[in-house]
Design a protein around this motif. Structure first.
Motif, mmCIF file in Angstrom:
data_model
loop_
_atom_site.group_PDB
_atom_site.id
_atom_site.type_symbol
_atom_site.label_atom_id
_atom_site.label_comp_id
_atom_site.label_asym_id
_atom_site.label_seq_id
_atom_site.Cartn_x
_atom_site.Cartn_y
_atom_site.Cartn_z
ATOM 1 N N ASP A 1 0.819 -1.210 0.000
ATOM 2 C CA ASP A 1 0.000 0.000 0.000
ATOM 3 C C ASP A 1 0.851 1.258 0.000
ATOM 4 O O ASP A 1 0.583 2.192 -0.756
ATOM 5 C CB ASP A 1 -0.942 0.024 1.215
ATOM 6 N N ILE A 2 1.859 1.306 0.851
ATOM 7 C CA ILE A 2 2.660 2.531 0.978
ATOM 8 C C ILE A 2 3.449 2.808 -0.294
ATOM 9 O O ILE A 2 3.614 3.960 -0.697
ATOM 10 C CB ILE A 2 3.577 2.502 2.238
ATOM 11 N N SER A 3 3.891 1.777 -0.959
ATOM 12 C CA SER A 3 4.609 1.964 -2.218
ATOM 13 C C SER A 3 3.717 2.634 -3.256
ATOM 14 O O SER A 3 4.128 3.585 -3.933
ATOM 15 C CB SER A 3 5.112 0.620 -2.737
ATOM 16 N N ASP A 4 2.491 2.158 -3.380
ATOM 17 C CA ASP A 4 1.541 2.752 -4.327
ATOM 18 C C ASP A 4 1.197 4.184 -3.942
ATOM 19 O O ASP A 4 1.103 5.060 -4.801
ATOM 20 C CB ASP A 4 0.256 1.918 -4.390
ATOM 21 N N ILE A 5 1.019 4.426 -2.658
ATOM 22 C CA ILE A 5 0.662 5.761 -2.180
ATOM 23 C C ILE A 5 1.797 6.747 -2.450
ATOM 24 O O ILE A 5 1.561 7.859 -2.937
ATOM 25 C CB ILE A 5 0.311 5.726 -0.676
ATOM 26 N N VAL A 6 3.024 6.367 -2.152
ATOM 27 C CA VAL A 6 4.172 7.256 -2.367
ATOM 28 C C VAL A 6 4.346 7.543 -3.858
ATOM 29 O O VAL A 6 4.583 8.691 -4.256
ATOM 30 C CB VAL A 6 5.457 6.665 -1.759
ATOM 31 N N THR A 7 4.205 6.529 -4.686
ATOM 32 C CA THR A 7 4.328 6.728 -6.131
ATOM 33 C C THR A 7 3.271 7.704 -6.632
ATOM 34 O O THR A 7 3.587 8.641 -7.379
ATOM 35 C CB THR A 7 4.206 5.379 -6.873
ATOM 36 N N GLU A 8 2.039 7.515 -6.197
ATOM 37 C CA GLU A 8 0.961 8.414 -6.612
ATOM 38 C C GLU A 8 1.197 9.840 -6.112
ATOM 39 O O GLU A 8 1.032 10.811 -6.859
ATOM 40 C CB GLU A 8 -0.374 7.884 -6.086
ATOM 41 N N LEU A 9 1.607 9.984 -4.858
ATOM 42 C CA LEU A 9 1.868 11.297 -4.279
ATOM 43 C C LEU A 9 2.989 12.014 -5.017
ATOM 44 O O LEU A 9 2.851 13.175 -5.415
ATOM 45 C CB LEU A 9 2.231 11.151 -2.793
ATOM 46 N N PHE A 10 4.098 11.331 -5.243
ATOM 47 C CA PHE A 10 5.234 11.972 -5.895
ATOM 48 C C PHE A 10 4.977 12.240 -7.375
ATOM 49 O O PHE A 10 5.502 13.204 -7.933
ATOM 50 C CB PHE A 10 6.504 11.155 -5.688
ATOM 51 N N ASP A 11 4.149 11.428 -8.016
ATOM 52 C CA ASP A 11 3.746 11.725 -9.391
ATOM 53 C C ASP A 11 2.949 13.021 -9.435
ATOM 54 O O ASP A 11 3.114 13.838 -10.348
ATOM 55 C CB ASP A 11 2.929 10.582 -9.984
ATOM 56 N N LYS A 12 2.092 13.228 -8.441
ATOM 57 C CA LYS A 12 1.331 14.487 -8.343
ATOM 58 C C LYS A 12 2.277 15.655 -8.076
ATOM 59 O O LYS A 12 2.110 16.744 -8.645
ATOM 60 C CB LYS A 12 0.269 14.412 -7.245
#
Length: 71
Positions: free
Chosen positions: A19-30
């Motif tokens: 979960d945290i990997s997906d969340i960090v990727t999405e956040l940093f892409d934003k």
């Protein structure tokens, strides 16, 4: 210059690694998208850290841009 770091990242990776990997990727892409819109230069993106700067190339209103990025 602005530096972002996720609080308790190590603990979160142990408890919710996928979960945290997906969340960090999405956040940093934003963050990447937003930095382009504002004209802020991304300097570094490592693990849970994200660093940007503005005014390196003579941009005007660089303080405003960093504050807008962080809000």
């Amino acid at each position: 210059m602005a530096f972002c770091d996720i609080v308790q990242f190590t603990q979160l990776t142990v408890e919710h690694p996928l979960d945290i990997s997906d969340i960090v990727t999405e956040l940093f892409d934003k963050f990447d998208e937003y930095s382009k819109i504002l004209g802020v230069t991304k300097l570094q993106r490592i693990g849970d850290s994200y660093m940007v700067a503005c005014g390196l190339f003579g941009e005007v209103n660089h303080t405003e841009k960093i504050i807008m990025f962080m809000s």
